[in-house]
Motif scaffolding. Structure first.
Motif, short mmCIF file in Angstrom:
data_model
loop_
_atom_site.label_atom_id
_atom_site.label_comp_id
_atom_site.label_asym_id
_atom_site.label_seq_id
_atom_site.Cartn_x
_atom_site.Cartn_y
_atom_site.Cartn_z
N GLN A 16 12.27 17.11 6.01
CA GLN A 16 12.62 16.07 6.91
C GLN A 16 11.59 16.55 8.23
O GLN A 16 11.29 17.83 8.50
N PRO A 17 11.49 15.58 9.25
CA PRO A 17 10.66 15.96 10.13
C PRO A 17 11.07 16.85 11.22
O PRO A 17 12.38 17.05 11.57
N GLY A 18 10.24 18.01 11.63
CA GLY A 18 10.76 19.08 12.19
C GLY A 18 11.31 20.16 11.50
O GLY A 18 11.53 21.14 12.16
N GLU A 19 11.65 19.89 10.17
CA GLU A 19 12.17 21.08 9.41
C GLU A 19 11.36 22.46 9.24
O GLU A 19 11.96 23.26 9.15
N HIS A 64 0.73 -1.39 -0.03
CA HIS A 64 0.02 0.13 0.06
C HIS A 64 0.90 1.28 -0.10
O HIS A 64 1.96 1.47 0.46
N PRO A 65 0.34 2.31 -0.38
CA PRO A 65 0.95 3.72 -0.44
C PRO A 65 1.52 4.02 0.91
O PRO A 65 0.89 3.56 1.84
N PRO A 66 2.38 5.13 0.86
CA PRO A 66 2.72 5.76 2.31
C PRO A 66 1.51 6.20 2.72
O PRO A 66 0.80 7.26 2.20
N VAL A 67 1.35 6.29 4.14
CA VAL A 67 0.46 6.81 4.90
C VAL A 67 0.74 7.49 6.26
O VAL A 67 1.98 7.08 6.82
N GLY A 68 0.47 8.87 6.36
CA GLY A 68 1.00 9.60 7.46
C GLY A 68 -0.30 9.97 8.23
O GLY A 68 -1.46 10.15 7.81
N ARG A 69 0.19 10.16 9.69
CA ARG A 69 -1.17 10.43 10.42
C ARG A 69 -0.98 12.07 10.99
O ARG A 69 0.25 12.73 10.82
N GLY A 115 -6.67 12.29 11.16
CA GLY A 115 -6.71 11.27 10.17
C GLY A 115 -5.56 11.04 9.44
O GLY A 115 -4.56 11.00 10.07
N TYR A 116 -5.60 10.87 8.31
CA TYR A 116 -4.57 10.38 7.57
C TYR A 116 -4.40 11.04 6.09
O TYR A 116 -5.41 11.77 5.38
N PHE A 117 -2.92 11.15 5.82
CA PHE A 117 -2.68 11.56 4.55
C PHE A 117 -2.10 10.24 3.95
O PHE A 117 -1.30 9.69 4.39
N ILE A 118 -2.50 9.94 2.49
CA ILE A 118 -2.27 8.98 1.77
C ILE A 118 -1.56 9.21 0.53
O ILE A 118 -2.29 9.82 -0.28
N ASP A 119 -0.45 9.06 0.10
CA ASP A 119 0.34 9.45 -1.14
C ASP A 119 0.07 8.55 -2.20
O ASP A 119 0.46 7.33 -2.15
N MET A 120 -0.92 8.97 -2.89
CA MET A 120 -1.29 7.88 -4.17
C MET A 120 -0.52 8.34 -5.35
O MET A 120 -0.94 7.38 -6.18
N THR A 121 0.51 8.83 -5.25
CA THR A 121 1.35 9.28 -6.67
C THR A 121 1.89 8.15 -7.43
O THR A 121 1.43 7.85 -8.55
N ASP A 122 2.63 6.98 -6.63
CA ASP A 122 2.97 6.07 -7.38
C ASP A 122 1.86 4.96 -7.93
O ASP A 122 1.89 4.42 -9.14
N VAL A 123 1.06 5.01 -6.96
CA VAL A 123 -0.18 4.09 -7.38
C VAL A 123 -0.94 4.54 -8.51
O VAL A 123 -1.12 3.79 -9.53
N HIS A 124 -1.30 5.89 -8.73
CA HIS A 124 -1.66 6.27 -9.75
C HIS A 124 -0.73 6.34 -11.14
O HIS A 124 -1.34 6.27 -11.95
N SER A 138 2.99 13.40 11.32
CA SER A 138 3.82 12.20 11.44
C SER A 138 4.89 12.29 10.34
O SER A 138 4.90 13.19 9.39
N ALA A 139 5.87 11.54 10.51
CA ALA A 139 7.20 11.73 9.51
C ALA A 139 6.78 11.58 7.97
O ALA A 139 7.22 12.35 7.31
N GLU A 140 5.77 10.82 7.93
CA GLU A 140 5.46 10.49 6.18
C GLU A 140 4.76 11.49 5.79
O GLU A 140 4.97 11.86 4.70
N ILE A 141 4.08 12.52 6.43
CA ILE A 141 3.47 13.63 5.86
C ILE A 141 4.67 14.74 5.60
O ILE A 141 4.60 15.47 4.68
N TYR A 142 5.45 14.85 6.53
CA TYR A 142 6.63 15.74 6.29
C TYR A 142 7.39 15.30 4.67
O TYR A 142 7.76 16.14 3.98
#
Length: 229
Positions: free
Chosen positions: A48-51, A20-25, A121-130, A38-42
């Motif tokens: 980078q997380p905290g940047e 499944h694609p990258p998922v961030g909270r 909720g969630y951020f789901i990166d669908m770029t590669d799937v698409h 979460s780190a995935e959304i950064y």
């Protein structure tokens, strides 16, 4: 509503498992306007997380201009109604790479059921799937095109043999018949091959037989495609 309710374990396990694609909270405090990622959304935004400090302004500055109004309306409606929501929008990361992102979430209300205080909720990166889906569709289209070209080439070959003409003249012959009969060239070529080639068909047809068939192809007439199917 507990943290377990906000980030349903079953949903999260499905989203993050396997291929499944990258998922961030995320969390958004509606009182302070403060976001937590979460780190995935950064990573989706190219940081980078905290940047950077996640804010609504930062998100909007990275959103595709055509999607700004939609995203803003979805978040406002969620904060007002407290209903679960989802939205698809495009995001430019810090390196100006375009991502297709799905945002899902639900709101959290105070203990007495008053106005919503938090969205999570969630951020789901669908770029590669698409992209993979688009590549598969393109491959299917290319394959279908190649198959169609093969049919047309075979029909051209038949016309070249029976009329003693070159490939360009043979295609011109097909195209003229196609225009006259209002039938696509590929379909006309397919009908011609099914009529005069294949197991149980007679040998090489005469020019007169081919011309007669191309003059008025009709699935209902004797000896036509329908009768031979």
């Amino acid at each position: 509503m507990s943290e377990r309710d906000l980030f349903d374990e079953t949903t999260e396990s499905v989203l993050t498992a396997g291929e499944h694609p990258p998922v961030g909270r995320y969390r958004l405090d509606l009182g302070t306007g403060r976001w937590a990622w979460s780190a995935e959304i950064y990573a989706m935004y190219g940081f980078q997380p905290g940047e950077v400090v996640p804010t609504a302004e930062l998100m909007l500055s990275h959103a595709h201009p055509e999607d700004l109004a939609q995203v803003d309306a979805v978040l406002r409606r969620a904060a007002t109604t407290g209903e679960p929501f989802s939205a698809v929008h495009r995001v430019y990361d810090a390196q100006r790479r375009l991502h297709l992102v799905v945002v899902t979430g639900q709101t959290r209300r105070g203990p007495e059921g008053e106005a919503a205080t938090e969205v999570a909720g969630y951020f789901i990166d669908m770029t590669d799937v698409h992209r993979r889906a688009a590549q598969r569709e393109a491959s299917r289209a290319i394959q279908a095109s190649a198959e169609h070209r093969g049919t047309i080439e075979q029909a051209k070959g038949m016309l070249m043999v029976v009329h003693g003409i070159d490939a360009d003249d043979a295609f011109g012959h097909l195209r003229l018949a196609s225009n006259r009969l209002n039938v696509p060239v590929r379909e006309l070529a397919d009908r011609l091959l099914r009529r005069f080639s294949g197991p149980g068909r007679p040998g090489v047809p005469t020019a007169a037989e081919v011309d007669a068939y191309l003059a008025e192809p009709s699935p209902e007439r004797p000896g036509s495609d329908a009768a031979l199917a």
